[in-house]
Scaffold this active site. Structure first.
Site, mmCIF file in Angstrom:
data_model
loop_
_atom_site.group_PDB
_atom_site.id
_atom_site.type_symbol
_atom_site.label_atom_id
_atom_site.label_comp_id
_atom_site.label_asym_id
_atom_site.label_seq_id
_atom_site.Cartn_x
_atom_site.Cartn_y
_atom_site.Cartn_z
ATOM 1 N N ASP A 184 1.034 -1.211 -0.099
ATOM 2 C CA ASP A 184 -0.397 0.126 -0.139
ATOM 3 C C ASP A 184 0.889 0.955 0.174
ATOM 4 O O ASP A 184 0.258 2.078 1.290
ATOM 5 C CB ASP A 184 -0.816 0.274 1.347
ATOM 6 N N ARG A 240 -5.412 -2.103 -4.318
ATOM 7 C CA ARG A 240 -6.217 -3.347 -3.871
ATOM 8 C C ARG A 240 -7.595 -1.994 -3.128
ATOM 9 O O ARG A 240 -6.917 -0.744 -2.551
ATOM 10 C CB ARG A 240 -6.243 -3.805 -2.065
ATOM 11 N N TRP A 242 -9.366 1.130 -0.536
ATOM 12 C CA TRP A 242 -9.656 0.506 0.577
ATOM 13 C C TRP A 242 -11.232 0.901 1.253
ATOM 14 O O TRP A 242 -11.275 1.026 2.626
ATOM 15 C CB TRP A 242 -8.256 1.951 1.651
#
Length: 345
Positions: A184, A240, A242
């Site tokens: 991330d 991805r 959140w």
């Protein structure tokens, strides 16, 4: 046959570059809404500047600052935690080059405790420097937390392992930056345009480049990567979600074979949540750009879909992105401002 394939390849690359130049021209021609003059402060570890430490130079800027302040940081490694408070807008911190001016710290733990460099003020600009958190694996370790509206970074290197860049709020612009991490490593809830940036994954196995958060579809937020480059040590996904309305696009970007075939990770989201996620790519190229095995909820964007996210209009940059100052005033002007401000209190 080989010559035909080569010709076609070069034609497509030329087409991509032409399209990229056309749709990003707004960034290069933005209005300079502020003066091209700034108060100059120098920071030099040798003692030849106005201050030895970067934070001391920031602290010298008065609260509720309305002047353009240009803090020129001479070459060196500055082991400091930097804090630009919300009441000190219009500051630029410029190094001598990413390999010459390095701001470094080593701290892992909670997101808001760890940043090497925190910007809460609006209208901040960072230029030609490295910001890094050297903590490494095992915990969140933010290098840069950009939380003020209208933040811009040019030719900067931003490095950590997990949660490298917190692009937290507001409108942000990153030009020709190198951003490195594994997990991330670009995350937050901003509307951010990344132009000509190099994203490098240091994940040992499968990494995650982005983690964007958007609470509903009406918010004009998201991460847009235009004309960028992706490299890495091992496989990585593009990101991805959140939140169920996360929005990330990659356009005209070279993706090396480190990009995993599925492209994106679902982070355990339900099918209903994934139906509202906006993840996509437009005319990307390279071994990792093949969309044939992408997750079903990712999008192949048309020009009409991608275009609004590919220019400075996405972040309102026409009104706030500005060139570096070309004329400078002495630090004595800043000290005069401090005296005036103190007298008015």
């Amino acid at each position: 046959m080989a010559d035909g394939v080569t010709s076609t390849k070069f034609f497509l690359i030329a087409l991509l570059l032409f399209t990229f130049t056309a749709v990003t021209s707004q960034v290069a021609t933005t209005n300079n809404y502020a003066s091209d003059e700034a108060i100059l402060i120098t920071v030099d570890q040798s003692g030849k500047g106005d201050y030895w430490k970067i934070q001391d130079a920031i602290d010298a800027v008065p609260s509720n600052n309305a002047e353009n302040v240009y803090i020129a940081v001479k070459p060196g490694t500055y082991t400091e935690k930097i804090w630009v408070p919300a009441d000190k807008p219009f500051i630029t911190i410029a190094g001598a080059g990413p390999g010459e001016t390095i701001i470094t710290w080593s701290q892992g733990g909670e997101i808001y405790d760890t940043p090497t460099f925190t910007v809460l003020a609006s209208d901040f600009t960072g230029r030609t420097l490295t910001i890094q958190n050297t903590y490494g694996k095992g915990a969140r370790a933010v290098a840069l937390r950009a939380s003020g509206d209208r933040a811009a970074f040019y030719d900067c290197s931003i490095k950590s392992y997990q949660d490298t860049l917190l692009s937290e709020n507001g409108k942000q612009y990153y030009s020709n930056c190198y951003i490195e991490g594994a997990v991330d490593f670009i995350f937050g809830s901003s509307a951010a345009l990344f132009q000509n940036c190099h994203l490098h994954s240091t994940a040992d196995e499968v990494g995650f480049i982005t983690a964007h958060r958007r609470d509903n579809a009406s918010e004009n937020l998201g991460f847009s990567f235009v004309g960028c480059k992706i490299s890495g040590l091992s496989k990585t996904t593009l990101g991805r979600p959140w939140s169920p309305y996360s929005r990330v696009i990659f356009a005209l970007t070279h993706m090396s074979n480190v990009v995993a075939p599925q492209g994106w990770d679902d982070w355990g989201r339900s099918p209903d949540e994934l139906s509202t996620v906006y993840f996509g790519q437009y005319r990307c190229w390279g071994a990792g750009a093949d969309t044939s095995q992408r997750v079903k909820w990712a999008r192949e964007l048309t020009f009409q879909e991608a275009a609004p996210l590919m220019t400075s209009g996405f972040i309102g940059g026409t009104y706030w992105l500005r060139q570096a100052p070309t004329r400078f005033k002495s630090i004595s002007a800043l000290r005069s401002s401090n005296v005036t401000a103190a007298g008015n209190n």
